[in-house]
Design a protein around this motif. Sequence first.
Motif, short mmCIF file in Angstrom:
data_model
loop_
_atom_site.label_atom_id
_atom_site.label_comp_id
_atom_site.label_asym_id
_atom_site.label_seq_id
_atom_site.Cartn_x
_atom_site.Cartn_y
_atom_site.Cartn_z
N GLN A 99 5.85 2.93 10.12
CA GLN A 99 4.70 2.44 9.39
C GLN A 99 4.37 3.28 8.16
OE1 GLN A 99 3.40 -0.58 10.55
NE2 GLN A 99 5.23 -0.32 11.78
N GLN A 100 4.68 4.57 8.21
CA GLN A 100 4.40 5.44 7.07
C GLN A 100 5.40 6.59 7.04
OE1 GLN A 100 0.40 6.78 7.72
NE2 GLN A 100 0.95 8.12 9.42
N THR A 145 12.11 4.16 6.13
CA THR A 145 10.68 4.39 5.91
C THR A 145 10.45 5.37 4.76
OG1 THR A 145 10.23 4.00 8.25
CG2 THR A 145 8.53 5.14 6.99
N MET A 188 8.60 3.89 1.70
CA MET A 188 7.17 4.16 1.80
C MET A 188 6.78 5.56 1.32
SD MET A 188 6.27 1.26 2.96
CE MET A 188 4.54 1.49 3.38
N ASP A 208 10.06 -7.54 6.54
CA ASP A 208 9.42 -8.67 5.85
C ASP A 208 8.10 -8.24 5.22
OD1 ASP A 208 11.47 -10.37 6.53
OD2 ASP A 208 10.45 -11.21 8.28
N ARG A 209 7.34 -7.45 5.96
CA ARG A 209 6.04 -7.02 5.47
C ARG A 209 6.18 -6.11 4.25
NH1 ARG A 209 4.49 -5.50 9.93
NH2 ARG A 209 4.92 -3.28 9.82
N ILE A 210 7.13 -5.19 4.29
CA ILE A 210 7.32 -4.27 3.17
C ILE A 210 7.85 -5.01 1.95
CG2 ILE A 210 8.71 -2.31 2.37
CD1 ILE A 210 8.46 -1.17 5.21
N GLU A 255 7.36 -8.15 1.17
CA GLU A 255 6.24 -8.92 0.62
C GLU A 255 5.29 -8.01 -0.15
OE1 GLU A 255 2.45 -11.58 2.24
OE2 GLU A 255 4.15 -11.15 3.57
N TYR A 256 5.04 -6.82 0.40
CA TYR A 256 4.13 -5.87 -0.23
C TYR A 256 4.62 -5.46 -1.62
CZ TYR A 256 2.05 -1.26 -1.13
OH TYR A 256 1.44 -0.18 -1.71
N TYR A 257 5.90 -5.11 -1.73
CA TYR A 257 6.41 -4.63 -3.01
C TYR A 257 6.59 -5.77 -4.01
CZ TYR A 257 7.02 0.19 -1.60
OH TYR A 257 6.79 1.48 -1.22
N ARG A 276 4.69 -8.39 -4.17
CA ARG A 276 3.32 -8.66 -4.64
C ARG A 276 2.86 -7.59 -5.62
NH1 ARG A 276 1.25 -9.11 -0.07
NH2 ARG A 276 0.34 -7.03 0.16
N ARG A 277 3.13 -6.33 -5.30
CA ARG A 277 2.74 -5.23 -6.20
C ARG A 277 3.45 -5.34 -7.55
NH1 ARG A 277 3.31 0.74 -4.57
NH2 ARG A 277 2.62 0.89 -6.72
#
Length: 255
Positions: free
Chosen positions: A3-4, A46, A50, A223-225, A227-229, A231-232
């Motif tokens: 997660q981090q 990660t 991240m 998938d979450r990461i 989508e995050y990047y 979008r950013r």
Amino acid sequence: MGQQASAPQPGTHIQVIGAGLSRTGTASFSAALEILLGGPIYHGGTQTLMGPPTEIISWKQILQKWLSGDHATTLALLQTRTAGYAAITDAPASQLVPELLELYPDSKVICTVRDPDAWVRSIQQVSSIVRLWFLGAVLLPLPGMRHFMGYNWLLQAQWDRIYRSRDVAWIYQLHLQWLREVVPPDRLVLYDVREGWEPLCRALGKEVPDVPFPRINDAQAVDRIAEYYIRRGLMRWAGILLAMVGLGGCWLLRK
């Protein structure tokens, strides 16, 4: 994928080299190692995605030196990058096992495994994201992730050098074959995270902890990461375009 990103802990050194390919439960494995070893774990996916931009930039440098055959510089950079961690897992470390063994000769090599067909399906999911035609342009305004496409190219070159094949259906078995060639038999452990604590603790000579074995869904994390990047990146491009429009408007008003 965790997660981090983890932070190094001074005085900590590598005790376990995670030799399993990405998408073999490396995130859950890393979380379990953190509990057992009591120190930060360097999970490649990660940390590069991240962590701060220096992470992915440093791995590009390491891979470039490795591909050029500069062994001494590769070892020096690798030692700097892994200092302060109790274990390292995931790519690109899983393809740098001989070098890591040279740096940390007392470490245990543990290769996470899973059903080969399931691994092929999982890694193809990652590949489909990386091959998105617009990804490089979208990531360009992001300080660390603008290096991602170049980093991914270097990872592919590393795989080409080791496995001499791009047939994903064969890579899994080729990786295991390669590990058996470069790791002494008494140092290599194959481990399936679905088996939980007992085989891992037995391999490390640790007591089974009184906590549930960590379960991290790599597929959902990827998938979450992604989508995050994306979008950013799009938001950053929108800001750039708005700024350009504003500057253009100011220029026209002055005329």
